[in-house]
Design an enzyme around this catalytic site. Sequence first.
Site, mmCIF file in Angstrom:
data_model
loop_
_atom_site.group_PDB
_atom_site.id
_atom_site.type_symbol
_atom_site.label_atom_id
_atom_site.label_comp_id
_atom_site.label_asym_id
_atom_site.label_seq_id
_atom_site.Cartn_x
_atom_site.Cartn_y
_atom_site.Cartn_z
ATOM 1 N N LEU A 138 0.854 -1.301 -0.009
ATOM 2 C CA LEU A 138 0.179 0.053 0.128
ATOM 3 C C LEU A 138 0.839 1.300 0.056
ATOM 4 C CD1 LEU A 138 -2.768 -0.869 2.767
ATOM 5 C CD2 LEU A 138 -2.783 -1.208 0.197
ATOM 6 N N ASP A 139 0.412 2.362 -0.837
ATOM 7 C CA ASP A 139 1.067 3.508 -0.773
ATOM 8 C C ASP A 139 1.425 4.033 0.667
ATOM 9 O OD1 ASP A 139 1.399 3.207 -3.598
ATOM 10 O OD2 ASP A 139 -0.242 4.843 -3.911
ATOM 11 N N GLN A 140 2.096 5.013 0.781
ATOM 12 C CA GLN A 140 2.468 5.627 2.327
ATOM 13 C C GLN A 140 1.227 6.074 2.934
ATOM 14 O OE1 GLN A 140 5.909 8.342 2.476
ATOM 15 N NE2 GLN A 140 5.454 8.639 4.628
ATOM 16 N N THR A 142 -1.875 5.665 1.598
ATOM 17 C CA THR A 142 -3.067 4.757 1.763
ATOM 18 C C THR A 142 -3.108 4.003 2.885
ATOM 19 O OG1 THR A 142 -2.900 4.518 -0.755
ATOM 20 C CG2 THR A 142 -4.220 3.035 0.465
ATOM 21 N N ARG A 238 -5.264 5.831 -8.390
ATOM 22 C CA ARG A 238 -4.990 7.397 -8.417
ATOM 23 C C ARG A 238 -4.883 7.724 -9.834
ATOM 24 N NH1 ARG A 238 0.056 7.405 -4.729
ATOM 25 N NH2 ARG A 238 -0.193 9.759 -5.135
#
Length: 325
Positions: A138-140, A142, A238
């Site tokens: 997961l992105d930072q 998110t 995104r």
Amino acid sequence: MSEYYEPITYLVTEAEQGWTVKSVLQRRLGVSRKLMSRIKLTERGVELNGERVFISVMVKAGDMVSISLEKESSNDILPEPIPFDIIYEDAALLVVNKASGIIVHPTHGHYTGTLANGVVHYWQEKGEQFRFRPVHRLDQETSGLLAIAKNAYVHQHISEQMIAGKVLKKYTALVHGCPSPGEGTLEGPIDRDPAEPHRRIVTPSGYPALTFYKVVQCYGQGARVELRLGTGRTHQIRVHMAEFGHPLIGDKFYGLPQKPALEHGDISALPTNQDWNEAIGRHALHASELGFRHPLTGEDLVFQVELPDDMHRLQELMRTGEHAV
């Protein structure tokens, strides 16, 4: 002498009598060639009825085939007492609700303060020894559900489920504008932006990417959207939502117009609410649901988590039409 986790076993049936141990491992336990090669090199290796054997040996009904995995640790990750929210845990799996702002795994320039540092410390405090193996990322910014495998066998099996499209991954996003139609599929190959490698763009030469979306609620100039991944490209949701003309609120990378006009709408004419961006302070994306089959028990697991406080507050601002204070 090496330490081992609990053996993974399989009881041979009448239908499998005459098979080789190798066939049982591949066709019933689903052991990959790579993992099988690793297991064969260990002290315990592959066992038949408690005795080490060559994988070419034939089995009969009632035999017990087992593999034992050596205990591993993440010696390159510094244990740190970083709190995190545990949703599920057993001997094979750890599922957490990741907070926004925390990086999953140490990277260049971020060797501490990550989820990995916290998980390794947690295991150490319990007297347990595992290698940190996130099944996905997961992105930072998110938040939401993340599965961590405790051994190579479990990691392999869930990864294979993901490749086969059998892992359920649903996200909740708060976006600018109200997408129309209210439900559909977003397709657009994704690759790195040659001008800015940290960004991703939709480009004909990119890798195939598929996102399913459904509008849950519109709030005038914004909406709550549920998304499901058909593929797992970096920044996929995104990028696709920005290309669609409805970027995620608070998205610093993709929240601004990328093109003057788009097939699904004109993003340059999209009314944005800067107060909403400031209210969230990060892109409004949450991994809200995760489902897969347990590699050891065969049970279908589905996990769900509610929106975090910051997204809940933003949704209320959108619902009431108020601005950030």
